[in-house]
Design an enzyme around this catalytic site. Structure first.
Site, short mmCIF file in Angstrom:
data_model
loop_
_atom_site.label_atom_id
_atom_site.label_comp_id
_atom_site.label_asym_id
_atom_site.label_seq_id
_atom_site.Cartn_x
_atom_site.Cartn_y
_atom_site.Cartn_z
N CYS A 165 10.11 2.72 0.42
CA CYS A 165 9.02 2.86 -0.13
C CYS A 165 7.87 3.76 0.51
O CYS A 165 7.10 4.59 0.17
CB CYS A 165 8.05 1.70 -0.87
SG CYS A 165 7.56 0.49 0.47
N ASP A 360 2.96 4.34 -7.69
CA ASP A 360 4.03 3.55 -7.21
C ASP A 360 5.46 3.92 -7.20
O ASP A 360 6.09 4.28 -8.14
CB ASP A 360 4.15 2.09 -8.32
CG ASP A 360 4.74 0.88 -7.89
OD1 ASP A 360 5.20 0.87 -6.59
OD2 ASP A 360 4.72 -0.24 -8.43
N HIS A 362 8.21 2.02 -6.45
CA HIS A 362 9.00 0.89 -6.64
C HIS A 362 9.91 0.85 -7.79
O HIS A 362 10.77 0.18 -7.97
CB HIS A 362 8.19 -0.44 -6.35
CG HIS A 362 7.53 -0.42 -5.10
ND1 HIS A 362 6.55 -0.12 -4.84
CD2 HIS A 362 7.97 -0.95 -3.71
CE1 HIS A 362 6.05 -0.48 -3.40
NE2 HIS A 362 7.00 -1.06 -2.85
#
Length: 466
Positions: A165, A360, A362
């Protein structure tokens, strides 16, 4: 963190947490639970493997296949449901409850140097401001976990799920700098999934180098290759400082191979003490050196990407820094912040009051190939996000990095003025300071950092881990 992981990952499935070299890491990236989450993922989607990167192997037995197929599918669905719920609960504990949309406030919203003035007065606001804000946000480049790419170096990793990430967050920031350089801050994405409109050539040229293979200049493969000296490795996590230095090394390497990189990269790290947590120093003389090296001595200025790794507290960002941190998003040169929670790096692109809005990394998506030379319509929808997510700035991990893009010397001079004023108003807690020249800060250009000694890297690791 480990206690939470233990609840969701079977004891027999856990891998050794050999990368956890600090009991209380302060870096904002995948941390001690990454190996456990990766194992959980592989247990669901590759039942006979011990790693997400290894292929699923079917049983060679053919007896009772029809009955076994039904039972296996039922078991698989149950595992997917249970695991997805466990991962969601786990991520909620890391990033906090899922906060999406716009809070019920009319405070100004700053998105990478652009202000959106919201209003609850229907007579003065017909929703066009919110619509413009959402279009701007969805036009930012999104990089997420990918699965199905070619193995990284000599490893078996074909996915960066649960450990990449911070790398993905940094790719977003770098891609945004390239997008600003080629198409400008006012560019908006008009392509959606299923659209028959061919994207702009400059847009495709921006995305193409971020493909997931060694052939792509700014891929996760090449970042890990040049970042080994700074601790980058497949399956491991790193902090903002290490990823910034890795980008510096990669940029220098690609610059030596071709002239495709359109901007210089400069890391603002300051003095030796500054690299251990003090306020970094932006030395104008050093920036000029970086630009001269980039232009191979032909000019003292070049388009510039500034990266400023910071440590703004102990367990979380010290409240004294939050006003200055918010103010950087009002700079027209702003590229946002690499930051998040321990174990969950994000790319923060906007602020409203004390909340940071982020992209994000993820989500897990299949590998996509973007080719600027193809005549077919390219689906780039996986590189954009329409969901506004936010996190309280006070809950951020204190280890983060700022990014700024300066197209020309005028933009750089304006950045210096804004940063100097911000430092003066910080009440003794500046994010970084600006100076014309000094003899205490030893400048390291991007090319010089490629050949740093192990002893120097040891000192930097001490800074990174505090």
């Amino acid at each position: 963190m480990k206690v939470l992981t233990d609840r969701f990952v079977p004891q027999s499935s856990r891998k050794s947490e050999k990368h956890d070299i600090s009991p209380t890491p302060l870096v904002s990236s995948d941390s001690e639970h990454s190996d456990n989450k990766c194992t959980l993922w592989s247990n669901v989607f590759a039942p006979s493997s011990s790693s997400v990167s290894q292929p699923y192997r079917e049983s060679s037995s053919t007896s009772g296949r029809k009955q076994l197929c039904a039972a296996t599918w039922t078991s698989f669905v149950k595992k997917v449901s249970m695991a997805s719920g466990a991962i969601k609960r786990f991520q909620d504990r890391v990033l906090g409850p899922n906060r999406t949309g716009l809070p019920s406030t009319t405070s100004d919203f700053w998105l990478l140097g652009v202000c959106y003035k919201l209003s609850d007065d229907e007579e003065t606001d017909d929703g066009s401001v919110v619509a413009a804000l959402k279009q701007d946000f969805s036009s930012r480049i999104l990089m997420t976990y990918r699965k199905g790419f070619e193995p990284i170096k000599d490893t078996s990793y074909t996915s960066d799920v649960n450990w990449g990430c911070m790398i993905r967050s940094s790719q977003m920031l770098f891609a945004q700098a390239l997008l600003f350089h080629r198409l400008g801050r006012s560019w908006r994405n008009k392509n959606s999934e299923g659209s028959s409109v061919q994207p702009e050539q400059e847009y495709l040229e921006t995305l193409e180098p971020f493909g997931d293979s060694e052939a792509s200049a700014f891929s996760i493969h090449n970042l890990i290759l040049v970042g080994e000296t700074y601790g980058l490795a497949a399956g491991s996590w790193v902090g903002p400082y290490a990823i910034c230095r890795s980008w510096e090394s990669l940029a220098c390497k690609k610059r030596k191979q071709s002239d495709s990189l359109p901007m210089a990269i400069h890391i603002v790290s300051g003095s030796e003490d500054g690299e251990r947590g003090g306020a970094p120093v932006l030395c104008i003389e050093d920036v000029i050196k970086s630009c001269v090296e980039f232009s191979r001595g032909e000019d003292e200025w070049a388009p510039l990407l500034l990266l400023v790794p910071l440590v703004l507290g102990l367990d979380r960002v010290n409240p004294r820094y939050i006003p200055s941190l918010k103010a950087t998003f009002t700079f027209p040169q702003s590229l946002g912040v690499l930051g998040g929670k321990p174990g969950a790096s994000t790319y923060i692109v906007g602020v409203q009051e004390d909340n940071g809005f982020y992209l994000d990394p993820h989500d897990v998506q299949q590998v996509v190939t973007v080719n600027k030379e193809t005549l077919d319509v390219v689906d780039t929808s996986s590189y954009h996000c329409n969901v506004l997510r936010y996190v309280p700035l006070e809950s951020l991990d204190p280890s983060l990095a700022l990014g700024f893009y300066c197209r020309d010397k005028g933009a750089f001079d304006d950045l210096c003025l804004r940063a100097s004023s911000l430092a003066e108003e910080s009440k003794g807690a500046p994010l970084f300071t600006v100076t014309q020249t000094h003899s205490l800060v030893s400048h390291h250009s991007s090319c010089e950092f490629v050949e740093d000694t192990e002893e120097e890297h040891g000192e930097e690791d001490d800074w990174q881990l505090l």
